[in-house]
Scaffold this motif. Structure first.
Motif, short mmCIF file in Angstrom:
data_model
loop_
_atom_site.label_atom_id
_atom_site.label_comp_id
_atom_site.label_asym_id
_atom_site.label_seq_id
_atom_site.Cartn_x
_atom_site.Cartn_y
_atom_site.Cartn_z
N VAL A 1 36.41 66.96 33.47
CA VAL A 1 35.06 67.15 33.98
C VAL A 1 34.14 67.70 32.90
N ALA A 2 34.65 68.55 32.02
CA ALA A 2 33.83 69.09 30.93
C ALA A 2 33.34 67.98 30.01
N ASN A 3 34.14 66.94 29.86
CA ASN A 3 33.74 65.82 29.01
C ASN A 3 32.90 64.79 29.75
N HIS A 4 32.97 64.78 31.08
CA HIS A 4 32.27 63.76 31.86
C HIS A 4 31.56 64.37 33.05
N GLY A 5 30.83 65.45 32.81
CA GLY A 5 30.08 66.10 33.89
C GLY A 5 29.04 65.21 34.51
N ASP A 6 28.57 64.21 33.76
CA ASP A 6 27.57 63.29 34.30
C ASP A 6 28.10 62.49 35.47
N ARG A 7 29.43 62.33 35.55
CA ARG A 7 30.03 61.59 36.66
C ARG A 7 30.06 62.42 37.95
N LEU A 8 29.79 63.72 37.85
CA LEU A 8 29.74 64.58 39.03
C LEU A 8 28.33 65.11 39.24
N GLY A 9 27.35 64.27 38.98
CA GLY A 9 25.98 64.65 39.22
C GLY A 9 25.31 65.35 38.06
N GLY A 10 25.96 65.37 36.90
CA GLY A 10 25.37 65.99 35.72
C GLY A 10 25.63 67.48 35.63
N ILE A 11 26.75 67.96 36.16
CA ILE A 11 27.05 69.38 36.09
C ILE A 11 27.27 69.80 34.64
N PRO A 12 26.57 70.83 34.17
CA PRO A 12 26.71 71.25 32.77
C PRO A 12 28.00 72.04 32.55
N ARG A 13 28.41 72.11 31.33
CA ARG A 13 29.63 72.84 30.97
C ARG A 13 29.52 74.32 31.32
N SER A 14 28.31 74.85 31.26
CA SER A 14 28.12 76.28 31.52
C SER A 14 28.41 76.65 32.97
N LEU A 15 28.35 75.68 33.90
CA LEU A 15 28.63 75.94 35.30
C LEU A 15 30.04 75.54 35.71
N LEU A 16 30.87 75.22 34.73
CA LEU A 16 32.24 74.79 35.00
C LEU A 16 33.21 75.87 34.53
N ARG A 17 34.16 76.24 35.40
CA ARG A 17 35.17 77.24 35.05
C ARG A 17 36.52 76.81 35.62
N CYS A 18 37.56 77.22 34.91
CA CYS A 18 38.92 77.03 35.39
C CYS A 18 39.67 78.34 35.20
N TYR A 19 40.42 78.74 36.22
CA TYR A 19 41.27 79.93 36.14
C TYR A 19 42.71 79.48 36.37
N ALA A 20 43.52 79.59 35.31
CA ALA A 20 44.93 79.21 35.37
C ALA A 20 45.75 80.49 35.56
N VAL A 21 46.27 80.67 36.76
CA VAL A 21 47.02 81.88 37.11
C VAL A 21 48.51 81.62 36.88
N ALA A 22 49.17 82.51 36.11
CA ALA A 22 50.55 82.27 35.68
C ALA A 22 50.63 80.88 35.05
#
Length: 458
Positions: A189-210
């Motif tokens: 999604v970070a590379n293709h945010g335009d496919r999800l309505g143009g969401i910018p990288r700054s509004l994208l987060r991932c939390y990998a627990v363990a």
């Protein structure tokens, strides 16, 4: 005779030294030099751990196994809950939650189910160096699961983001097996945010627990501004370089496996590990929750340290009786709650010398500097395919150099994912095609990385 005795003494002393160093090495040592985390950056983690736990419930209106204090979720804000019977073995169960209170769209993915064959199939679908992606290597089965989820839910995520004013953050969070799927979702999604309505990288987060080791070191550092990994003290999974598929093949003899891995890695130089481009690592920025100390009994009030390590990135197995219990999502949720309370108390105890908005801006600048230094450190250590993100032209060249290898595997991945995603239509985004866009044919007919499509969307 005296020479033989002397040699034996040297060997015995060497073995004793190794045993002493391994037995006295604790999880606290991995992050001893890291700076402490702040309240604002750690605040989402306990809340998202509760969201992961909510995936295990059949009915959030009448929960059977709520954590202490409850889930603190509004069941009416749950957009979708997908169980095993709907994933058809293509991905772990997950939940989509529209958090109006925190202005977030959360996709929470559960961890490995030891009694589900489909989860093992996702894990086993990999081998060292099998899958290349975005200038590095990733876990093949986890990438297939991520693509399947995007094919199924991209329209829903796009609709939710657009309907809420294109201002909500999109959060991917997962535990154990789910952490690997969430991390690869975030990369795509970070590379293709335009496919999800143009969401910018700054509004994208991932939390990998363990977190599972799911991507090569250059990718782990490159996406440290998007992916945040949470490790509780002695957790074995982020530290075990053995492929996931081999770990869970031996799950019933895990202590033996960890000891053998520890013994083997003693004889592998650190430089050799770093130079292996196929070696997978825990992704992104690391948050280490530390609650035990050497030669001390019991649990202490937890501290949280954070950094973007390049060398020394949880490379040593900790021979601890807590190595497996620290992997449990319940313990991580409990200790992260305690750590957040401590961070809040520390923040309130400090004299407010500057206004809070100014403090947040300064901290954001600090995080950006740490990310840039980590990228430069990776280049200095000659990490394969590691380049600063600000040199886009050089980045494209490095990606193109490595793209020939793994082409067959990528084509097979796209074909397999296409056959398992029957609901995709021409009117909607097909994420198999999006991944395929990263590759193009050259004059000789070989697949190479597409420079335009592979550049990261800032």
């Amino acid at each position: 005779m005296s020479v033989a005795c002397g040699f034996e003494c040297v060997v015995v002393l060497g073995c004793m030294r190794w045993v002493w160093k391994r037995c006295t090495y604790i999880g606290n040592d991995d992050s001893a030099t890291w700076p402490p985390a702040t309240y604002d950056e750690f605040e989402p983690i306990p809340r998202l751990c509760r969201t992961i736990l909510a995936v295990y419930e059949d009915d959030l209106h009448n929960p059977k196994f709520p954590p202490e204090g409850g889930y603190r979720l509004n069941p009416n804000w749950v957009v979708k809950r997908v169980a095993y019977r709907e994933t058809l073995g293509n991905a772990p169960p997950y939940l989509i939650y529209l958090d109006h209170e925190h202005h977030e769209i959360v996709v929470a993915i559960r961890g490995l189910n030891l009694v589900k064959e489909s989860d093992y199939k996702v894990l086993m679908d990999n081998k060292l160096g099998k899958q290349m992606f975005d200038g590095g290597y990733v876990h093949h089965g986890l990438l297939k699961a991520a693509i399947w989820m995007l094919n199924k839910e991209s329209d829903t995520l796009k609709r939710l983001w657009v309907e809420n004013g294109k201002s909500y953050r999109m959060i991917f969070v997962g535990h154990s097996l789910g952490s690997g799927v969430a991390s690869l979702l975030a990369i795509i999604v970070a590379n293709h945010g335009d496919r999800l309505g143009g969401i910018p990288r700054s509004l994208l987060r991932c939390y990998a627990v363990a977190p599972a080791r799911c991507m090569s070191l250059n990718l782990a550092v490159k996406y440290a501004d998007v992916i945040h990994s949470v490790v509780l003290q002695d957790d074995f999974l982020p530290r075990t370089p053995t492929p996931l598929e081999d770990i869970f093949k031996s799950v019933f003899c895990l202590p033996c496996l960890l000891f053998l891995v520890c013994l083997r890695d003693t004889f592998i130089p650190e430089g050799r590990k770093l130079r292996d481009p196929r070696r997978l690592y825990a992704p992104g920025r690391m948050y280490h929750v530390v609650e035990r100390k050497f030669c001390r009994c019991g649990r202490f009030p937890p501290d949280v340290r954070t950094a973007i390590p390049v060398d020394g990135r949880f490379e040593h197995i900790v021979l601890s009786c807590n190595a497996t219990s620290d992997h449990g999502i319940i313990w991580i949720q409990r200790e992260s709650e305690k750590a957040l309370v401590r961070l809040k108390e520390a923040t309130s105890a400090e004299a407010p010398t500057t206004p809070p908005p100014v403090q947040k801006i300064e901290r954001q600048h600090t995080l950006e500097k740490e990310h840039k230094k980590a990228l430069e450190r990776a280049v200095t250590l000659n990490i394969p395919h590691a380049v600063p993100t600000d040199t886009d032209e050089e980045l494209s060249v490095h990606k193109e150099e490595e793209s020939v290898r793994g082409v067959t595997e990528t084509a097979s991945l796209i074909e397999d994912a296409s056959t398992s995603t029957s609901h995709s239509t021409d009117a909607r985004t097909n994420w198999n095609d999006v991944v395929e866009m990263l590759f193009a044919q050259d004059e000789t007919g070989k697949l190479t990385l597409n420079k335009e499509a592979s550049c990261t969307t800032e």
